[in-house]
Design an enzyme around this catalytic site. Structure first.
Site, PDB file in Angstrom:
ATOM      1  CD  GLU A 120      34.848  45.447  40.388  1.00 26.99           C
ATOM      2  OE1 GLU A 120      34.037  46.296  40.010  1.00 26.99           O
ATOM      3  OE2 GLU A 120      35.584  44.805  39.624  1.00 26.99           O
ATOM      4  CB  ALA A 144      42.768  34.718  38.732  1.00 24.86           C
ATOM      5  N   GLY A 165      38.159  35.148  42.020  1.00 24.41           N
ATOM      6  CA  GLY A 165      38.765  36.041  43.008  1.00 24.41           C
ATOM      7  C   GLY A 165      38.695  37.501  42.621  1.00 24.41           C
ATOM      8  CG  ASP A 166      38.603  40.591  38.756  1.00 24.17           C
ATOM      9  OD1 ASP A 166      39.286  41.534  39.206  1.00 24.17           O
ATOM     10  OD2 ASP A 166      37.774  40.736  37.840  1.00 24.17           O
ATOM     11  CB  SER A 167      33.809  38.639  40.864  1.00 27.65           C
ATOM     12  OG  SER A 167      33.876  37.318  41.346  1.00 27.65           O
TER      13      SER A 167
END
Length: 141
Positions: free
Chosen positions: A31, A23, A26-28
């Site tokens: 975004e 995560a 994956g967050d970056s």
């Protein structure tokens, strides 16, 4: 030279990653894809870019997107999604419910996993489906 922009991990190494580590990546990725889409769509002022990025990347928008991609996921992707959804983060932001945050973590885990496998076409395919749901959610807020 190591390519840190496109790191590739084999299946054994990916299985060693926690859902929260996936995560984190994956967050970056999510975004970055959102920012790329916004710029390609013609937003050019940093104020508008930042505001729209925040609206589309928040847990609620990602949770809305999670609902629409779930039927599209392969068995392997569903396993990663479930693993991310069931992860236990230390805290949940006040701006989202625990359910929204769990679904957002699931999406981010899946995006991190796909990215680290080099499955960029699949990332784009899922992002195209998530984006309208995230936009609709953001407009309602």
């Amino acid at each position: 030279m190591t390519d840190f922009l496109h790191p590739m991990m084999d299946e054994h190494a990916l299985r060693q990653c926690s859902a929260l580590a996936l995560a984190h990546m994956g967050d970056s990725v999510y975004e970055l894809m959102t920012r790329g889409w916004l710029i390609a769509s013609g937003l050019v002022t940093s104020r508008n870019l930042h505001r729209e990025t925040i609206r589309l990347v928040c847990a609620g928008a990602q949770a809305a997107g999670a609902h629409v991609i779930q039927p599209m996921l392969t068995e392997e992707e569903q396993a990663v999604f479930r693993h991310g959804r069931n992860a236990k983060p230390k805290s949940v932001p006040k701006s989202s419910s625990p359910t929204e945050y769990a679904l957002a973590t699931a999406v981010e885990s899946l995006f991190g996993w796909l990215y680290l496998r080099g499955q960029y076409d699949r990332l784009n395919e899922l992002f195209e489906v998530i984006l309208p749901a995230a936009q609709q959610w953001a407009q309602q807020k």
